[in-house]
Design a protein around this motif. Structure first.
Motif, PDB file in Angstrom:
ATOM      1  N   UNK A  13     -51.981  40.824  24.303  1.00  0.00           N
ATOM      2  CA  UNK A  13     -50.862  41.536  24.009  1.00  0.00           C
ATOM      3  C   UNK A  13     -50.119  41.415  22.690  1.00  0.00           C
ATOM      4  N   UNK A  14     -50.109  42.124  21.879  1.00  0.00           N
ATOM      5  CA  UNK A  14     -49.299  42.124  20.201  1.00  0.00           C
ATOM      6  C   UNK A  14     -47.982  42.587  20.490  1.00  0.00           C
ATOM      7  N   UNK A  49     -47.641  46.545  14.505  1.00  0.00           N
ATOM      8  CA  UNK A  49     -48.082  46.089  15.904  1.00  0.00           C
ATOM      9  C   UNK A  49     -49.032  47.061  16.598  1.00  0.00           C
ATOM     10  N   UNK A  50     -48.430  48.374  16.706  1.00  0.00           N
ATOM     11  CA  UNK A  50     -49.153  49.382  17.175  1.00  0.00           C
ATOM     12  C   UNK A  50     -50.731  49.643  16.545  1.00  0.00           C
ATOM     13  N   UNK A  51     -50.647  49.239  15.192  1.00  0.00           N
ATOM     14  CA  UNK A  51     -51.889  49.606  14.573  1.00  0.00           C
ATOM     15  C   UNK A  51     -53.074  48.756  15.013  1.00  0.00           C
ATOM     16  N   UNK A  52     -52.609  47.513  15.250  1.00  0.00           N
ATOM     17  CA  UNK A  52     -53.639  46.329  15.947  1.00  0.00           C
ATOM     18  C   UNK A  52     -54.135  46.847  17.193  1.00  0.00           C
ATOM     19  N   UNK A  53     -53.183  47.496  17.932  1.00  0.00           N
ATOM     20  CA  UNK A  53     -53.503  47.799  19.417  1.00  0.00           C
ATOM     21  C   UNK A  53     -54.484  49.112  19.182  1.00  0.00           C
ATOM     22  N   UNK A  92     -53.435  45.377  23.042  1.00  0.00           N
ATOM     23  CA  UNK A  92     -52.357  46.104  23.357  1.00  0.00           C
ATOM     24  C   UNK A  92     -51.007  45.926  22.587  1.00  0.00           C
ATOM     25  N   UNK A  93     -50.042  46.731  22.778  1.00  0.00           N
ATOM     26  CA  UNK A  93     -48.724  46.769  21.949  1.00  0.00           C
ATOM     27  C   UNK A  93     -47.480  46.671  22.941  1.00  0.00           C
ATOM     28  N   UNK A  94     -46.385  46.145  22.429  1.00  0.00           N
ATOM     29  CA  UNK A  94     -44.943  46.261  22.943  1.00  0.00           C
ATOM     30  C   UNK A  94     -44.323  47.161  21.986  1.00  0.00           C
ATOM     31  N   UNK A  95     -43.015  47.362  22.248  1.00  0.00           N
ATOM     32  CA  UNK A  95     -42.211  47.716  21.501  1.00  0.00           C
ATOM     33  C   UNK A  95     -40.665  47.509  21.729  1.00  0.00           C
ATOM     34  N   UNK A  96     -39.924  46.769  20.761  1.00  0.00           N
ATOM     35  CA  UNK A  96     -38.782  46.135  21.283  1.00  0.00           C
ATOM     36  C   UNK A  96     -38.239  45.567  19.916  1.00  0.00           C
ATOM     37  N   UNK A 120     -37.008  53.528  21.613  1.00  0.00           N
ATOM     38  CA  UNK A 120     -37.863  53.055  22.654  1.00  0.00           C
ATOM     39  C   UNK A 120     -38.839  53.664  23.367  1.00  0.00           C
ATOM     40  N   UNK A 121     -38.095  54.784  23.797  1.00  0.00           N
ATOM     41  CA  UNK A 121     -38.885  55.810  24.796  1.00  0.00           C
ATOM     42  C   UNK A 121     -39.739  56.384  23.830  1.00  0.00           C
ATOM     43  N   UNK A 122     -39.525  56.858  22.642  1.00  0.00           N
ATOM     44  CA  UNK A 122     -40.599  57.676  21.964  1.00  0.00           C
ATOM     45  C   UNK A 122     -41.712  56.605  21.586  1.00  0.00           C
ATOM     46  N   UNK A 123     -41.511  55.695  21.365  1.00  0.00           N
ATOM     47  CA  UNK A 123     -42.706  54.697  20.850  1.00  0.00           C
ATOM     48  C   UNK A 123     -43.294  54.316  21.946  1.00  0.00           C
ATOM     49  N   UNK A 124     -42.563  54.053  23.103  1.00  0.00           N
ATOM     50  CA  UNK A 124     -43.395  53.617  24.518  1.00  0.00           C
ATOM     51  C   UNK A 124     -44.164  54.500  24.976  1.00  0.00           C
ATOM     52  N   UNK A 125     -44.251  55.883  24.583  1.00  0.00           N
ATOM     53  CA  UNK A 125     -44.989  56.977  25.126  1.00  0.00           C
ATOM     54  C   UNK A 125     -46.212  57.039  24.189  1.00  0.00           C
ATOM     55  N   UNK A 126     -46.523  56.197  23.117  1.00  0.00           N
ATOM     56  CA  UNK A 126     -47.508  56.298  22.118  1.00  0.00           C
ATOM     57  C   UNK A 126     -48.913  55.532  23.083  1.00  0.00           C
ATOM     58  N   UNK A 127     -49.992  55.762  22.695  1.00  0.00           N
ATOM     59  CA  UNK A 127     -51.336  55.256  23.261  1.00  0.00           C
ATOM     60  C   UNK A 127     -51.054  53.727  22.868  1.00  0.00           C
ATOM     61  N   UNK A 128     -51.614  52.953  24.099  1.00  0.00           N
ATOM     62  CA  UNK A 128     -51.766  51.557  24.019  1.00  0.00           C
ATOM     63  C   UNK A 128     -50.754  50.754  23.968  1.00  0.00           C
ATOM     64  N   UNK A 129     -49.250  51.270  24.316  1.00  0.00           N
ATOM     65  CA  UNK A 129     -48.028  50.701  24.268  1.00  0.00           C
ATOM     66  C   UNK A 129     -47.876  50.462  25.830  1.00  0.00           C
ATOM     67  N   UNK A 130     -47.451  49.217  25.937  1.00  0.00           N
ATOM     68  CA  UNK A 130     -47.630  48.953  27.606  1.00  0.00           C
ATOM     69  C   UNK A 130     -46.253  48.296  28.058  1.00  0.00           C
ATOM     70  N   UNK A 131     -45.434  47.934  27.148  1.00  0.00           N
ATOM     71  CA  UNK A 131     -44.307  46.976  27.757  1.00  0.00           C
ATOM     72  C   UNK A 131     -43.089  47.296  26.649  1.00  0.00           C
TER      73      UNK A 131
END
Length: 257
Positions: A34-35, A46-50, A57-61, A77-88
């Motif tokens: 988890x990145x 971070x998201x690019x790695x995932x 996988x990625x988080x956003x924060x 945070x909600x907008x980015x958390x809705x992207x694929x492979x963002x899990x936390x």
């Protein structure tokens, strides 16, 4: 196979070495990671790695220590958390270790940032990745006030007391241990690890920091997480394969993977 539940492969020390690190992970039996995101400015990396690797996988924060960065809103945070492979949601929390002449009362900006993350986690249903250092009472109080137990999550790189561990467990959180667990002067932390049930325990590197013994002082990376697993196995008097399976299953369940 092992999972590194918290690493910073977007940081300069590691990002340029990702192909080499992935090879080392494969040799070490570390099949997933988890990145972790620490600023909104860093999120795309971070998201690019995932999205580039099917076992990342990625988080956003926004990390509590980071000042002079874009301050997140709940919607950010909600907008980015809705992207694929963002899990936390995270890494978030409180850190009073380096006050730099300020009082804890001056850290209201950190507390408000933490509240924003919890609200985003509640809105998305995604678990929190919580950092707490020299701030456990306020961290737990805000989790309770904001209903952070609803999305749940993990207290990462745990270094707090037995009482804090029990409080986090009582709130339904997982607890993750890093290479600190292997350090000679960390007996008190090993005592804490002994009471954490195996179905609530995660392992991590927090790389590029905190390389486990016998690599202490070197640049850490996810391929070294088996050393943390081995220490957990010794503490719980279980085969390391059982720790690998348990922590991998916990990772899958917590992050809905």
């Amino acid at each position: 196979m092992y999972v590194d539940s918290h690493c910073h492969l977007s940081f300069p020390e590691l990002h340029a070495r990702v192909p080499e690190i992935r090879d080392a992970m494969a040799r070490a039996g570390v099949d997933r990671a988890l990145c972790i995101c620490t600023t909104l400015e860093e999120f795309d990396t971070v998201h690019g790695l995932a999205t580039a690797h099917d076992n990342f996988w990625a988080s956003v924060g926004v990390h509590p220590d980071n000042e002079d960065v874009q301050e997140p809103t709940v919607d950010d945070l909600i907008r980015r958390a809705g992207l694929p492979r963002v899990v936390a949601i995270g890494e978030t929390g409180l850190d009073y270790y380096r006050l730099n002449g300020r009082s804890t009362a001056d850290m209201e900006w950190q507390r408000e940032r933490f509240r924003v993350h919890i609200r985003a986690a509640r809105a998305t249903g995604k678990p929190l990745v919580i950092h707490t250092r020299s701030a456990s009472a306020d961290t737990l109080a805000i989790v309770r006030e904001e209903g952070g137990d609803k999305p749940g999550g993990v207290f990462h790189c745990f270094t707090e007391t037995m009482d804090v561990a029990r409080a986090a467990l009582d709130l339904g959180f997982h607890i993750s241990f890093s290479g600190i667990l292997t350090f000679k002067n960390a007996q008190a932390l090993r005592d804490v690890a002994r009471v954490v049930p195996l179905d609530r325990l995660l392992i991590e590197t927090d790389s590029p920091y905190l390389a486990p013994a016998p690599h202490r002082g070197k640049t850490n990376d996810p391929s070294l997480v088996p050393f943390v697993a081995a220490q957990v196995a010794a503490i719980h008097e279980k085969p390391v394969e059982e720790i690998a399976t348990a922590t991998s299953n916990n990772f899958n369940r917590l992050f809905s993977i």
